[in-house]
Each structure stands twice: as structure tokens, then as C-alpha cells.
Design a protein around this motif. Structure first.
Motif, PDB file in Angstrom:
ATOM      1  N   ILE A   8       0.843  -1.200   0.000  1.00  0.00           N
ATOM      2  CA  ILE A   8       0.000   0.000   0.000  1.00  0.00           C
ATOM      3  C   ILE A   8       0.880   1.252   0.000  1.00  0.00           C
ATOM      4  N   VAL A   9       1.925   1.243   0.801  1.00  0.00           N
ATOM      5  CA  VAL A   9       2.854   2.383   0.830  1.00  0.00           C
ATOM      6  C   VAL A   9       3.490   2.572  -0.543  1.00  0.00           C
ATOM      7  N   ASP A  61      -5.776  -9.577  -4.634  1.00  0.00           N
ATOM      8  CA  ASP A  61      -4.684 -10.556  -4.634  1.00  0.00           C
ATOM      9  C   ASP A  61      -3.333  -9.862  -4.681  1.00  0.00           C
ATOM     10  N   ARG A  62      -3.252  -8.786  -5.442  1.00  0.00           N
ATOM     11  CA  ARG A  62      -1.979  -8.050  -5.558  1.00  0.00           C
ATOM     12  C   ARG A  62      -1.559  -7.510  -4.201  1.00  0.00           C
ATOM     13  N   LEU A  63      -2.509  -7.087  -3.397  1.00  0.00           N
ATOM     14  CA  LEU A  63      -2.191  -6.543  -2.079  1.00  0.00           C
ATOM     15  C   LEU A  63      -1.835  -7.635  -1.076  1.00  0.00           C
ATOM     16  N   LEU A  64      -2.316  -8.845  -1.316  1.00  0.00           N
ATOM     17  CA  LEU A  64      -2.113  -9.937  -0.365  1.00  0.00           C
ATOM     18  C   LEU A  64      -0.921 -10.825  -0.684  1.00  0.00           C
ATOM     19  N   GLU A  68       7.457 -10.189  -4.665  1.00  0.00           N
ATOM     20  CA  GLU A  68       7.727  -8.869  -5.229  1.00  0.00           C
ATOM     21  C   GLU A  68       6.891  -8.683  -6.484  1.00  0.00           C
ATOM     22  N   GLY A  69       6.655  -7.442  -6.860  1.00  0.00           N
ATOM     23  CA  GLY A  69       5.924  -7.157  -8.081  1.00  0.00           C
ATOM     24  C   GLY A  69       6.681  -7.670  -9.295  1.00  0.00           C
ATOM     25  N   THR A  70       5.962  -8.205 -10.231  1.00  0.00           N
ATOM     26  CA  THR A  70       6.555  -8.730 -11.452  1.00  0.00           C
ATOM     27  C   THR A  70       5.810  -8.154 -12.637  1.00  0.00           C
ATOM     28  N   GLN A  71       6.302  -8.479 -13.826  1.00  0.00           N
ATOM     29  CA  GLN A  71       5.611  -8.058 -15.041  1.00  0.00           C
ATOM     30  C   GLN A  71       4.212  -8.663 -15.064  1.00  0.00           C
ATOM     31  N   ALA A  72       4.082  -9.894 -14.577  1.00  0.00           N
ATOM     32  CA  ALA A  72       2.772 -10.537 -14.546  1.00  0.00           C
ATOM     33  C   ALA A  72       1.802  -9.752 -13.664  1.00  0.00           C
ATOM     34  N   VAL A  75       0.547  -6.790 -15.686  1.00  0.00           N
ATOM     35  CA  VAL A  75      -0.432  -7.222 -16.684  1.00  0.00           C
ATOM     36  C   VAL A  75      -1.764  -7.533 -16.008  1.00  0.00           C
ATOM     37  N   ARG A  76      -1.708  -8.233 -14.887  1.00  0.00           N
ATOM     38  CA  ARG A  76      -2.938  -8.573 -14.162  1.00  0.00           C
ATOM     39  C   ARG A  76      -3.635  -7.320 -13.661  1.00  0.00           C
ATOM     40  N   ASP A  77      -2.860  -6.353 -13.169  1.00  0.00           N
ATOM     41  CA  ASP A  77      -3.451  -5.101 -12.694  1.00  0.00           C
ATOM     42  C   ASP A  77      -4.130  -4.345 -13.834  1.00  0.00           C
ATOM     43  N   GLU A  78      -3.492  -4.338 -14.990  1.00  0.00           N
ATOM     44  CA  GLU A  78      -4.091  -3.653 -16.139  1.00  0.00           C
ATOM     45  C   GLU A  78      -5.388  -4.344 -16.554  1.00  0.00           C
ATOM     46  N   LEU A  79      -5.371  -5.667 -16.578  1.00  0.00           N
ATOM     47  CA  LEU A  79      -6.571  -6.425 -16.921  1.00  0.00           C
ATOM     48  C   LEU A  79      -7.680  -6.167 -15.902  1.00  0.00           C
ATOM     49  N   TYR A  80      -7.325  -6.163 -14.630  1.00  0.00           N
ATOM     50  CA  TYR A  80      -8.299  -5.890 -13.573  1.00  0.00           C
ATOM     51  C   TYR A  80      -8.909  -4.500 -13.757  1.00  0.00           C
ATOM     52  N   ALA A  81      -8.063  -3.509 -14.027  1.00  0.00           N
ATOM     53  CA  ALA A  81      -8.549  -2.139 -14.205  1.00  0.00           C
ATOM     54  C   ALA A  81      -9.497  -2.042 -15.396  1.00  0.00           C
ATOM     55  N   LYS A  82      -9.183  -2.737 -16.471  1.00  0.00           N
ATOM     56  CA  LYS A  82     -10.048  -2.710 -17.655  1.00  0.00           C
ATOM     57  C   LYS A  82     -11.377  -3.403 -17.392  1.00  0.00           C
ATOM     58  N   ARG A  83     -11.335  -4.516 -16.675  1.00  0.00           N
ATOM     59  CA  ARG A  83     -12.588  -5.202 -16.325  1.00  0.00           C
ATOM     60  C   ARG A  83     -13.442  -4.319 -15.420  1.00  0.00           C
ATOM     61  N   ARG A  84     -12.784  -3.656 -14.494  1.00  0.00           N
ATOM     62  CA  ARG A  84     -13.496  -2.753 -13.585  1.00  0.00           C
ATOM     63  C   ARG A  84     -14.127  -1.605 -14.363  1.00  0.00           C
TER      64      ARG A  84
END
Length: 111
Positions: A8-9, A61-64, A68-72, A75-84
């Protein structure tokens, strides 16, 4: 960085906002983050976690996740944002329009 608090930070830092501003924006006390940081709270409630995820346009899931953050992740965050975004846009659509969109999307996916 592997705790929910750290993630979150990191998201706040990347967007140039303070935790207190995030707390105010999602309607919680900023002490919730302090308790999480100090380990007095092991995890945010599901409701609060969802508010944070929605604010940043990422999945819970990304927060939990403990990795470490990866390229995947990106991609998942972008997909989530588009679905939202699709979901949010659909709130203004009529039943007929939604039926048409479902048919179009179904045809595109089956190609």
C-alpha cells in the motif's frame, strides 16, 4: 517488500499521495494503517482491502501476495482495471444495450 502495508505504501508513493489522504478518500481512519504497520493488526478487513484495491485499480490478490511485483502483476493489474472500467460503464447501459454488448464480446472471445 512483501507485506500488505508495504504494498500500500508503494502504491501511495508511486502516485504521490500520503496514507492519510488514502484513508480519507476511502472513508477509514488513518490509524488502521498504523495498526497494520506496527503489527497490532495482522490484515485489513476484506471490505477495507477491497476499498484500497479499488482506489488503486488493482486486485486484492496483488495486495495480499507475498512476492515482489513482477511483469505478470502489472499485466494482471491492467486487466483488472479494464474489467473494472467495463463493469462501471455497464451501470449506465440499458438491458438491451447490455444484451448487445454480451453478444459482441462473446463473438470476439470465441474467434
Amino acid at each position: 517488500m512483501n507485506t500488505t502495508y508495504d504494498k500500500i505504501v508503494q502504491l501511495c508513493t508511486a502516485r504521490g499521495i500520503r496514507l492519510s489522504s488514502l484513508a480519507q478518500a476511502i472513508g477509514i481512519r488513518s490509524s488502521v494503517f498504523t495498526e497494520l504497520k506496527k503489527g497490532r493488526t495482522q490484515q485489513l478487513s476484506a471490505k477495507t482491502l477491497q476499498k484500497v484495491a479499488d482506489y488503486f485499480g488493482v486486485s486484492t490478490d496483488r495486495l495480499l501476495e507475498s512476492s515482489e511485483g513482477t511483469q505478470a502483476d502489472a499485466v494482471r493489474d491492467e486487466l483488472y482495471a479494464k474489467r473494472r472500467l467495463l463493469f462501471d460503464m455497464s451501470e449506465k447501459a440499458s438491458v438491451e444495450t447490455l444484451d448487445t454488448i454480451i453478444k459482441i464480446v462473446g463473438a470476439l472471445i470465441e474467434q
